[in-house]
Design a protein around this motif. Structure first.
Motif, PDB file in Angstrom:
ATOM      1  N   GLU A   1     -11.332  54.145   5.283  1.00 36.80           N
ATOM      2  CA  GLU A   1     -12.282  52.998   4.891  1.00 36.80           C
ATOM      3  C   GLU A   1     -13.372  53.000   5.837  1.00 36.80           C
ATOM      4  O   GLU A   1     -14.437  53.449   5.352  1.00 36.80           O
ATOM      5  N   GLN A   2     -13.271  53.408   7.167  1.00 34.70           N
ATOM      6  CA  GLN A   2     -14.247  53.473   8.053  1.00 34.70           C
ATOM      7  C   GLN A   2     -15.121  54.661   8.097  1.00 34.70           C
ATOM      8  O   GLN A   2     -16.218  54.842   7.964  1.00 34.70           O
ATOM      9  N   THR A   3     -14.279  55.883   7.583  1.00 33.21           N
ATOM     10  CA  THR A   3     -15.086  57.183   7.487  1.00 33.21           C
ATOM     11  C   THR A   3     -15.754  57.089   6.315  1.00 33.21           C
ATOM     12  O   THR A   3     -17.186  57.554   6.023  1.00 33.21           O
ATOM     13  N   GLY A   4     -15.204  56.198   5.077  1.00 30.96           N
ATOM     14  CA  GLY A   4     -15.964  56.128   3.863  1.00 30.96           C
ATOM     15  C   GLY A   4     -17.400  55.558   4.158  1.00 30.96           C
ATOM     16  O   GLY A   4     -18.378  55.604   3.421  1.00 30.96           O
ATOM     17  N   ASN A   5     -17.384  54.338   5.056  1.00 24.67           N
ATOM     18  CA  ASN A   5     -18.545  53.775   5.072  1.00 24.67           C
ATOM     19  C   ASN A   5     -19.409  54.179   6.417  1.00 24.67           C
ATOM     20  O   ASN A   5     -20.644  53.678   6.528  1.00 24.67           O
ATOM     21  N   ALA A   6     -19.113  55.174   7.015  1.00 26.85           N
ATOM     22  CA  ALA A   6     -19.679  55.643   7.974  1.00 26.85           C
ATOM     23  C   ALA A   6     -21.174  56.585   7.727  1.00 26.85           C
ATOM     24  O   ALA A   6     -21.303  57.076   6.750  1.00 26.85           O
ATOM     25  N   LYS A   7     -22.299  56.107   8.505  1.00 24.63           N
ATOM     26  CA  LYS A   7     -23.291  56.900   8.346  1.00 24.63           C
ATOM     27  C   LYS A   7     -23.161  58.514   8.728  1.00 24.63           C
ATOM     28  O   LYS A   7     -22.867  58.547   9.775  1.00 24.63           O
ATOM     29  N   CYS A   8     -23.616  59.402   7.918  1.00 24.44           N
ATOM     30  CA  CYS A   8     -23.621  60.523   8.124  1.00 24.44           C
ATOM     31  C   CYS A   8     -24.922  61.434   7.545  1.00 24.44           C
ATOM     32  O   CYS A   8     -25.658  60.670   6.752  1.00 24.44           O
ATOM     33  N   GLY A   9     -25.266  62.513   8.164  1.00 29.10           N
ATOM     34  CA  GLY A   9     -26.174  63.311   7.336  1.00 29.10           C
ATOM     35  C   GLY A   9     -27.643  62.872   7.653  1.00 29.10           C
ATOM     36  O   GLY A   9     -27.903  62.231   8.868  1.00 29.10           O
ATOM     37  N   PRO A  10     -28.466  62.805   6.652  1.00 31.51           N
ATOM     38  CA  PRO A  10     -29.865  62.302   6.809  1.00 31.51           C
ATOM     39  C   PRO A  10     -29.910  60.864   6.932  1.00 31.51           C
ATOM     40  O   PRO A  10     -30.682  60.184   7.718  1.00 31.51           O
ATOM     41  N   GLU A  11     -28.671  60.111   6.750  1.00 34.58           N
ATOM     42  CA  GLU A  11     -28.831  58.863   6.867  1.00 34.58           C
ATOM     43  C   GLU A  11     -28.710  58.402   8.446  1.00 34.58           C
ATOM     44  O   GLU A  11     -29.455  57.388   8.623  1.00 34.58           O
ATOM     45  N   VAL A  12     -28.186  59.316   9.297  1.00 30.69           N
ATOM     46  CA  VAL A  12     -28.009  58.820  10.635  1.00 30.69           C
ATOM     47  C   VAL A  12     -29.532  58.677  11.120  1.00 30.69           C
ATOM     48  O   VAL A  12     -29.939  58.059  12.111  1.00 30.69           O
ATOM     49  N   SER A  13     -30.507  59.619  10.710  1.00 27.10           N
ATOM     50  CA  SER A  13     -31.968  59.575  11.334  1.00 27.10           C
ATOM     51  C   SER A  13     -32.543  58.234  11.069  1.00 27.10           C
ATOM     52  O   SER A  13     -33.539  57.928  11.927  1.00 27.10           O
ATOM     53  N   THR A  14     -31.946  57.480  10.165  1.00 25.99           N
ATOM     54  CA  THR A  14     -32.661  56.163   9.948  1.00 25.99           C
ATOM     55  C   THR A  14     -31.941  54.781  10.649  1.00 25.99           C
ATOM     56  O   THR A  14     -32.176  53.920  10.353  1.00 25.99           O
ATOM     57  N   SER A  15     -30.895  55.514  11.463  1.00 26.79           N
ATOM     58  CA  SER A  15     -29.958  54.269  11.991  1.00 26.79           C
ATOM     59  C   SER A  15     -30.350  53.907  13.127  1.00 26.79           C
ATOM     60  O   SER A  15     -30.786  54.705  14.130  1.00 26.79           O
ATOM     61  N   ALA A  16     -30.175  52.865  13.581  1.00 27.66           N
ATOM     62  CA  ALA A  16     -30.680  52.195  14.947  1.00 27.66           C
ATOM     63  C   ALA A  16     -29.584  52.794  15.787  1.00 27.66           C
ATOM     64  O   ALA A  16     -28.304  53.036  15.503  1.00 27.66           O
ATOM     65  N   PRO A  17     -30.061  53.226  17.230  1.00 24.66           N
ATOM     66  CA  PRO A  17     -29.043  53.628  18.326  1.00 24.66           C
ATOM     67  C   PRO A  17     -27.804  52.917  18.344  1.00 24.66           C
ATOM     68  O   PRO A  17     -26.712  53.549  18.377  1.00 24.66           O
ATOM     69  N   GLY A  18     -27.887  51.523  18.450  1.00 22.91           N
ATOM     70  CA  GLY A  18     -26.793  50.812  18.694  1.00 22.91           C
ATOM     71  C   GLY A  18     -25.728  50.837  17.204  1.00 22.91           C
ATOM     72  O   GLY A  18     -24.504  50.732  17.507  1.00 22.91           O
ATOM     73  N   GLU A  19     -26.311  51.088  16.204  1.00 22.43           N
ATOM     74  CA  GLU A  19     -25.466  51.478  15.123  1.00 22.43           C
ATOM     75  C   GLU A  19     -24.727  52.325  15.120  1.00 22.43           C
ATOM     76  O   GLU A  19     -23.434  52.336  14.884  1.00 22.43           O
ATOM     77  N   ILE A  20     -25.211  53.541  15.743  1.00 20.95           N
ATOM     78  CA  ILE A  20     -24.610  54.787  15.618  1.00 20.95           C
ATOM     79  C   ILE A  20     -23.385  54.735  16.961  1.00 20.95           C
ATOM     80  O   ILE A  20     -22.331  55.218  16.780  1.00 20.95           O
ATOM     81  N   GLU A  21     -24.014  54.120  17.972  1.00 19.29           N
ATOM     82  CA  GLU A  21     -22.877  53.657  18.836  1.00 19.29           C
ATOM     83  C   GLU A  21     -21.694  52.980  18.584  1.00 19.29           C
ATOM     84  O   GLU A  21     -20.537  53.465  19.025  1.00 19.29           O
ATOM     85  N   ARG A  22     -21.983  51.961  17.829  1.00 15.75           N
ATOM     86  CA  ARG A  22     -20.679  51.349  17.323  1.00 15.75           C
ATOM     87  C   ARG A  22     -19.850  52.195  16.284  1.00 15.75           C
ATOM     88  O   ARG A  22     -18.682  51.920  16.441  1.00 15.75           O
TER      89      ARG A  22
END
Lengths: 398, 186
Positions: B89-110
């Motif tokens: 479930e977590q992997t399915g919702n995870a931001k990856c690829g080009p999506e990552v570049s638009t994610s806030a630093p805190g979101e990636i850390e979480r």
């Protein structure tokens, strides 16, 4: 279910105690740590408070008049507060004298939560066997001082040459070749003496003795550090999960219980510079009755040595090549070194260190629990190298 | 905007070295040691801060790849099943690829923290009630993933001087993928 490890419930503490059985005294100090976890952080203590605490302790121990003077903070070590002072007193068997002493006291939470009583008993037991500082009094429950503490005599000597540079806790010290040659035989010989020491007629009431011919010793150890990882860790490390499973699948059988110092390395002994003699073995707080291979594995850790001037030979504790260390140890102790047991304890030691550095280190610095959170945070950097050592060792074994 | 962390850190280091350290009581060893550690820590922060986001994105991509491997191999009883389902479930919702570049630093850390937690739970579960073959494969996956990640983690703190052979650890800039590029997993 998300556990609030900074404010653990009594139910969760009880569940961990049941899940991870350990020696009785270890259980006591870990339980005490968790029960106090939600309490205040470490508040700076004026020296005067410590002096008053020492006076209170001494009033309960001494019949004659005494005076404390020249109190000052000491650095050294990552886990305990240390205050040097001088005590004018009527020393039994000596008469009135002014004795240099050290108070060693826990902070609100330490990077390694241990028992002052165990430390006191071990140092007492080894007086006259290997060089140890004279240990005088123990405030095991913090009745007189703000936290549990012990008082020992100030031992002469240095942990590294006065002119040498090194990192904190004596790590990363490089000794001159001539000094290495003089210290190395003593270093190996003292370890053999510690392991050959007959502990059975000594007062070591704070220790449990594991059963010979079983894996109980190893299991108590894994339970201890997996419990600490569960109690303290924040960010998970999948390799730590694999390691705990690997340790349980491969536990060695104990052939002979010995005293294990558990932190036997360069930086934890003093030597006198004029004659290069080891004058005191320090930091017995992790000592246990256990398996000699734990010490051998610890002492040969990559973290405590460095590459020699030839650019290829790794020097155990910066003193001598590992093969020479093992050969000399076997000769001095008359014990065989089982390479498989050493391998297991290398993984075990790495697991313990990572639990302390990444788990406890994070938890206590986050809670502001010590007098040197900045040092604790700095030391977390060692954890990655130890994890890589752990990973390589498990890979070799499988 | 002129007042940025690199300048602030540089100024703090200078103040510590030029003014605070010389003024400290030389007999107060605890204060002497901690003042030097503050200087060292500030120096590390100056090196790490510009790379922190790239580091977290790189680790996140690595963990997503690892999580997919675990889902493929982990087979066993109810504990393993539940742990794998939570991870999926977590992997399915995870931001990856080009999506990552638009994610806030805190979101990636979480995301990194959650993936670490859930992959760790799968490892523990497999060694409780997993199939023997799954244990072998999961063990190998953990060792491989850790090898790549730990090289980055060690490089991250190389300046502290703990490594006995620092020349064997590449600089962190060489090891990190940019947020928009796929991470090198091995």
């Amino acid at each position: 279910m998300v556990i609030d490890k900074s404010s653990p419930s009594s139910e969760w503490i009880a569940a961990l105690r049941k899940r991870f059985p350990v020696e009785a005294e270890i259980d006591r100090v870990l339980t005490r740590k968790m029960q106090r976890r939600a309490g205040p952080g470490y508040m700076p203590l004026p020296l005067e408070v410590l002096v008053k605490g020492v006076e209170s302790l001494l009033r309960s121990e001494l019949q004659d008049a005494f005076e404390i003077s020249e109190a000052k903070w000491l650095s050294g070590g990552a886990s305990k507060l240390q205050m040097a002072f001088k005590l004018s007193w009527n020393r039994p068997g000596v008469g009135r004298e002014k004795t240099p002493m050290v108070l060693r006291m826990e902070p609100a939470e330490s990077i390694v939560e241990t028992s002052r009583l165990r430390e006191f008993q071990l140092i007492k037991a080894f007086e006259g066997v290997v060089a140890v500082p004279p240990v005088f009094w123990c405030d095991a429950d913090g009745r007189h001082l703000p936290y549990p503490a012990l008082i020992y005599g100030f031992a002469e000597g240095v942990a590294k040459p006065s002119a040498a540079t090194s990192g904190v806790s004596g790590l990363g010290t490089h000794l001159p070749t001539e000094l290495r040659a003089r210290l190395a035989p003593q270093f190996v010989g003292d370890l053999a003496k510690i392991h050959r020491f007959d502990f059975r007629n000594k007062d070591l009431s704070a220790f449990d003795v594991p059963s010979v011919g079983t894996t109980q010793c190893a299991e108590w150890g894994v339970n201890w550090w997996e419990r600490v990882w569960e109690e303290d860790s924040d960010e998970d490390v999948p390799l730590m999960r694999l390691c705990a499973a690997w340790l349980r699948q491969n536990m060695p059988v104990l052939d002979r219980p010995v005293i294990v110092h558990a932190d036997y390395r360069l930086g934890n002994f003093l030597f006198t510079e004029h004659d290069s003699r080891i004058s005191a073995w320090l930091d017995w707080e992790l000592g246990r009755i256990g398996d000699r291979h734990q010490d051998i594995a610890w002492t040969t850790s990559r973290a405590f040595g460095h590459i020699a001037d030839d650019g290829k030979t790794f020097l155990t504790c910066g003193l001598l090549p590992e093969t020479e260390f093992l050969e000399q140890y076997e000769r001095a102790s008359d014990f065989k070194v089982d390479a498989r047991a050493v391998h297991w304890y290398k993984v075990y030691n790495d697991y313990m260190m990572v639990a302390l550095l990444f788990g406890t280190g994070y938890r206590i610095a986050h809670g502001g629990k010590t007098h040197q959170d900045v040092l604790v945070t700095w030391l977390m950097g060692i954890g990655n190298m130890l994890l890589e050592e752990m990973r390589s060792l498990i890979e070799e074994a499988v | 905007m002129q007042m940025r962390p690199p300048l602030q850190i540089q100024s703090m280091i200078k103040a510590m070295v030029d003014v605070v350290l010389p003024a400290l009581d030389p007999h107060n060893k605890l204060a002497q040691e901690q003042a030097r550690l503050i200087v060292g820590m500030l120096g590390m922060m100056a090196q790490q801060m510009p790379l922190q986001y790239r580091f977290d994105c790189d680790e996140s991509a690595r963990l997503i790849s690892f999580a997919r491997e675990l889902q493929q191999f982990a087979r066993g009883g109810s504990e393993t099943g539940a742990a794998v389902a939570a991870l999926a479930e977590q992997t399915g919702n995870a931001k990856c690829g080009p999506e990552v570049s638009t994610s806030a630093p805190g979101e990636i850390e979480r995301q990194v923290r959650e993936l670490r937690r859930l992959t760790g739970a799968v490892v523990t579960a497999v060694f409780h009630d997993g199939e023997p073959a799954a244990r072998v494969q999961v063990g190998k996956s953990v060792l491989d993933m850790s090898k790549a990640q730990l090289l980055r983690d060690r490089s991250w703190v190389l300046a502290q001087g703990w490594e006995p052979d620092p020349a064997s650890v590449p600089p962190i800039e060489q090891l990190l993928a940019s947020p928009t590029e796929p991470a090198v997993h091995r």
